[in-house]
Design a protein around this motif. Structure first.
Motif, PDB file in Angstrom:
ATOM      1  N   LEU A   4      55.752  32.683  54.272  1.00 26.73           N
ATOM      2  CA  LEU A   4      56.357  32.130  53.057  1.00 26.73           C
ATOM      3  C   LEU A   4      55.778  30.752  52.731  1.00 26.73           C
ATOM      4  CD1 LEU A   4      58.470  32.384  50.812  1.00 26.73           C
ATOM      5  CD2 LEU A   4      60.153  31.386  52.387  1.00 26.73           C
ATOM      6  N   ILE A   5      55.634  29.911  53.759  1.00 28.40           N
ATOM      7  CA  ILE A   5      55.099  28.562  53.541  1.00 28.40           C
ATOM      8  C   ILE A   5      53.646  28.625  53.054  1.00 28.40           C
ATOM      9  CG2 ILE A   5      54.452  26.406  54.693  1.00 28.40           C
ATOM     10  CD1 ILE A   5      56.910  26.851  56.533  1.00 28.40           C
ATOM     11  N   ILE A   6      52.852  29.438  53.754  1.00 26.44           N
ATOM     12  CA  ILE A   6      51.436  29.567  53.367  1.00 26.44           C
ATOM     13  C   ILE A   6      51.315  30.146  51.962  1.00 26.44           C
ATOM     14  CG2 ILE A   6      49.249  30.734  53.918  1.00 26.44           C
ATOM     15  CD1 ILE A   6      50.171  30.670  56.873  1.00 26.44           C
ATOM     16  N   TYR A   7      52.200  31.073  51.635  1.00 27.89           N
ATOM     17  CA  TYR A   7      52.180  31.711  50.321  1.00 27.89           C
ATOM     18  C   TYR A   7      52.501  30.704  49.212  1.00 27.89           C
ATOM     19  CZ  TYR A   7      53.241  35.187  46.705  1.00 27.89           C
ATOM     20  OH  TYR A   7      53.250  35.929  45.552  1.00 27.89           O
ATOM     21  N   ILE A   8      53.538  29.886  49.441  1.00 22.00           N
ATOM     22  CA  ILE A   8      53.912  28.871  48.439  1.00 22.00           C
ATOM     23  C   ILE A   8      52.795  27.832  48.271  1.00 22.00           C
ATOM     24  CG2 ILE A   8      55.529  26.991  47.943  1.00 22.00           C
ATOM     25  CD1 ILE A   8      57.717  28.704  49.271  1.00 22.00           C
ATOM     26  N   LEU A   9      52.156  27.482  49.382  1.00 23.96           N
ATOM     27  CA  LEU A   9      51.074  26.485  49.321  1.00 23.96           C
ATOM     28  C   LEU A   9      49.856  27.002  48.547  1.00 23.96           C
ATOM     29  CD1 LEU A   9      51.150  24.990  52.944  1.00 23.96           C
ATOM     30  CD2 LEU A   9      51.919  23.905  50.814  1.00 23.96           C
ATOM     31  N   SER A  10      49.762  28.324  48.409  1.00 26.33           N
ATOM     32  CA  SER A  10      48.609  28.889  47.693  1.00 26.33           C
ATOM     33  C   SER A  10      48.622  28.508  46.211  1.00 26.33           C
ATOM     34  CB  SER A  10      48.576  30.415  47.832  1.00 26.33           C
ATOM     35  OG  SER A  10      49.641  31.017  47.118  1.00 26.33           O
ATOM     36  N   ILE A  33      53.584  37.545  55.209  1.00 25.92           N
ATOM     37  CA  ILE A  33      52.319  37.060  55.788  1.00 25.92           C
ATOM     38  C   ILE A  33      51.132  37.740  55.120  1.00 25.92           C
ATOM     39  CG2 ILE A  33      52.193  38.719  57.710  1.00 25.92           C
ATOM     40  CD1 ILE A  33      51.310  34.962  57.855  1.00 25.92           C
ATOM     41  N   ILE A  34      51.281  39.018  54.768  1.00 25.12           N
ATOM     42  CA  ILE A  34      50.208  39.736  54.080  1.00 25.12           C
ATOM     43  C   ILE A  34      49.969  39.130  52.698  1.00 25.12           C
ATOM     44  CG2 ILE A  34      49.631  41.947  52.978  1.00 25.12           C
ATOM     45  CD1 ILE A  34      51.033  43.278  55.444  1.00 25.12           C
ATOM     46  N   SER A  35      51.055  38.855  51.967  1.00 27.43           N
ATOM     47  CA  SER A  35      50.939  38.251  50.640  1.00 27.43           C
ATOM     48  C   SER A  35      50.323  36.863  50.722  1.00 27.43           C
ATOM     49  CB  SER A  35      52.315  38.169  49.980  1.00 27.43           C
ATOM     50  OG  SER A  35      52.862  39.458  49.785  1.00 27.43           O
ATOM     51  N   ALA A  36      50.678  36.111  51.782  1.00 27.67           N
ATOM     52  CA  ALA A  36      50.175  34.749  51.933  1.00 27.67           C
ATOM     53  C   ALA A  36      48.662  34.729  52.137  1.00 27.67           C
ATOM     54  CB  ALA A  36      50.870  34.073  53.112  1.00 27.67           C
ATOM     55  N   ILE A  37      48.190  35.534  53.078  1.00 31.03           N
ATOM     56  CA  ILE A  37      46.747  35.556  53.366  1.00 31.03           C
ATOM     57  C   ILE A  37      45.972  36.134  52.190  1.00 31.03           C
ATOM     58  CG2 ILE A  37      44.981  36.352  54.977  1.00 31.03           C
ATOM     59  CD1 ILE A  37      47.017  34.346  56.128  1.00 31.03           C
ATOM     60  N   THR A  38      46.558  37.151  51.552  1.00 33.71           N
ATOM     61  CA  THR A  38      45.898  37.760  50.386  1.00 33.71           C
ATOM     62  C   THR A  38      45.790  36.754  49.242  1.00 33.71           C
ATOM     63  OG1 THR A  38      46.841  39.893  51.015  1.00 33.71           O
ATOM     64  CG2 THR A  38      45.911  39.740  48.828  1.00 33.71           C
ATOM     65  N   ALA A  39      46.830  35.939  49.072  1.00 34.98           N
ATOM     66  CA  ALA A  39      46.812  34.940  47.998  1.00 34.98           C
ATOM     67  C   ALA A  39      45.688  33.928  48.195  1.00 34.98           C
ATOM     68  CB  ALA A  39      48.161  34.224  47.934  1.00 34.98           C
ATOM     69  N   TRP A  40      45.327  33.665  49.440  1.00 36.86           N
ATOM     70  CA  TRP A  40      44.289  32.675  49.714  1.00 36.86           C
ATOM     71  C   TRP A  40      42.881  33.264  49.711  1.00 36.86           C
ATOM     72  CZ3 TRP A  40      44.300  27.487  49.885  1.00 36.86           C
ATOM     73  CH2 TRP A  40      45.528  26.841  49.942  1.00 36.86           C
ATOM     74  N   ILE A  41      42.719  34.455  50.294  1.00 36.04           N
ATOM     75  CA  ILE A  41      41.345  34.975  50.434  1.00 36.04           C
ATOM     76  C   ILE A  41      41.082  36.233  49.616  1.00 36.04           C
ATOM     77  CG2 ILE A  41      41.175  33.950  52.730  1.00 36.04           C
ATOM     78  CD1 ILE A  41      41.425  36.697  53.931  1.00 36.04           C
ATOM     79  N   GLY A  42      42.101  36.742  48.926  1.00 33.23           N
ATOM     80  CA  GLY A  42      41.879  37.874  48.038  1.00 33.23           C
ATOM     81  C   GLY A  42      41.855  39.226  48.734  1.00 33.23           C
ATOM     82  N   LYS A  43      41.152  40.180  48.138  1.00 32.53           N
ATOM     83  CA  LYS A  43      41.153  41.565  48.610  1.00 32.53           C
ATOM     84  C   LYS A  43      40.612  41.715  50.028  1.00 32.53           C
ATOM     85  CE  LYS A  43      40.556  43.344  43.910  1.00 32.53           C
ATOM     86  NZ  LYS A  43      39.684  44.119  43.006  1.00 32.53           N
ATOM     87  N   THR A  44      39.797  40.771  50.457  1.00 30.11           N
ATOM     88  CA  THR A  44      39.245  40.832  51.817  1.00 30.11           C
ATOM     89  C   THR A  44      40.345  40.879  52.863  1.00 30.11           C
ATOM     90  OG1 THR A  44      37.420  39.466  51.008  1.00 30.11           O
ATOM     91  CG2 THR A  44      37.603  39.720  53.390  1.00 30.11           C
TER      92      THR A  44
END
Length: 384
Positions: free
Chosen positions: A364-370, A282-293
């Motif tokens: 995982l889903i959010i991460y792949i969608l990134s 989940i951390i990787s997924a959100i980070t992939a979308w919004i970056g360092k924030t």
């Protein structure tokens, strides 16, 4: 005075206020915790005037005092069901009026033997909540003893009584306590599950951030196709597995060295690793979308969550109960480890396990969608 003209310099005191406020917000959760409607079971196996006296005292306690909510909420249950109810974390404690209680109290001075009320304590649910319920029930029984003492003293005024009668006269009711889901020794007084769950989040957060930075460097150096990017993401997930295993077995090893009484080293290490991997996703997924924030966001979640992890929800302000507690991932790892430590659970811990794996699957889903996230292409500046 040039520095005073710089807007960035003025941001410093504002940032300090915001950071201190963030770190101090848990004072609202921990500053003066008071129980509200802590669930306690009432088991009635007898009938009579003395039983009614106990029920009346409990009813009065349930009403509370003033305009505030009562400290406890009593619900009548059957004794054969209490073990399962405790396992399902429905109650912190139970007061049992055993069969024969009314008759015992009727003949307490004749038999020179006190009547017995039983207190069952669901210690593994939460030590603070269970102890609060136990102390309140003992106080209630002490008040009943005082009332009966006054009545008996009036009846026996001027009569000689022996030592045994005097002892029963002072305490006509005694308590018998039984602990369910016991908090075992050397588990930090019930805090071990939380203390071992926090590193799972911290490890996932730090590991995820470092892997994100490493992946960003790769993307800056090379222009990858979508297929190559997907492969890079797969490598990040493999690193996540490695980070999770390091997290879980490091926590379990340090717990073993510290003398924590773990039900199983391998079970604890595996569960912490599982939680850490799902958190990593989940951390990787959100980070992939919004970056360092995202790292700041997750740090805030952790800081806000620390105040709710070891406190019964009935002792928290409504804001924490409804807006903070449901969104703290560490809580589910803590509850899962609590099931393992005190409720005899295996790797599958029920609701907490389901929630953690749900977090992982969603991540995982959010991460792949990134991979479909629009990429900003730097504008080329034409030389004049």
């Amino acid at each position: 005075m040039k520095l005073f003209k710089e807007k960035l310099a003025w941001a410093a005191p504002i940032a300090v206020i915001l950071i201190i406020a963030l770190f101090s917000i848990n004072l609202f959760a921990q500053g003066d915790p008071k129980g509200r409607n802590l669930p306690v079971a009432l088991i009635v196996n007898d009938e009579g005037a003395h039983v009614e006296a106990v029920e009346k005292a409990l009813e009065q306690m349930s009403k509370g005092s003033g305009e505030g909510e009562p400290m406890f909420a009593f619900t009548e249950e059957k004794e054969e069901e209490i073990k399962d109810l405790f396992k399902d974390k429905q109650y912190y404690a139970a007061l049992v009026i055993p069969e024969g209680y009314n008759d015992q109290l009727d003949h307490v001075l004749i038999n020179k033997s006190p009547a017995t009320l039983k207190i069952y304590i669901n210690q593994g649910y939460n030590v603070t909540g269970a102890n609060m319920a136990k102390n309140a029930l003992n106080t209630l029984i002490s008040q009943l003893n005082q009332q009966y003492y006054s009545n008996f003293a009036t009846q026996l005024a001027g009569q000689k009584i022996d030592l045994n009668s005097a002892s029963v006269l002072v305490n006509p009711i005694v308590t018998e306590e039984k602990v369910f889901n016991e908090v075992t020794a050397a588990t930090a007084n019930g805090s071990a599950p939380t203390l071992m769950a926090v590193p799972a989040w911290v490890g996932a957060l730090i590991g995820g951030f470092i892997v994100f930075l490493a992946s960003s460097n790769v993307l800056k150096r090379e222009m990858l196709t979508r297929k190559q990017t997907l492969r890079l993401m797969g490598e990040q997930i493999l690193f996540g597995v490695l980070i999770a295993l390091f997290s879980g077995f490091t926590v379990a090893t340090l717990g073993y060295i510290a003398g924590i009484n773990m039900p199983s080293y391998l079970l604890v290490a595996s569960f912490v690793s599982f939680a850490a991997f799902c958190f990593f996703l989940i951390i990787s997924a959100i980070t992939a979308w919004i970056g360092k924030t995202a790292i700041t966001l997750f740090m805030v979640v952790m800081l806000l969550g620390m105040g709710v992890l070891m406190t019964p929800k009935e002792m928290l302000p409504d804001f924490f109960v409804y807006f903070i507690r449901p969104w703290v991932p560490i809580r589910f790892a803590s509850e899962g480890l609590r099931e393992i430590f005190y409720f005899g659970s295996g790797f599958y811990t029920g609701a907490s396990f389901n929630t953690i794996i749900g977090i992982g699957v969603a991540g995982l889903i959010i991460y792949i969608l990134s991979i479909f996230k629009p990429v900003r292409v730097p504008k080329k500046v034409n030389a004049e």
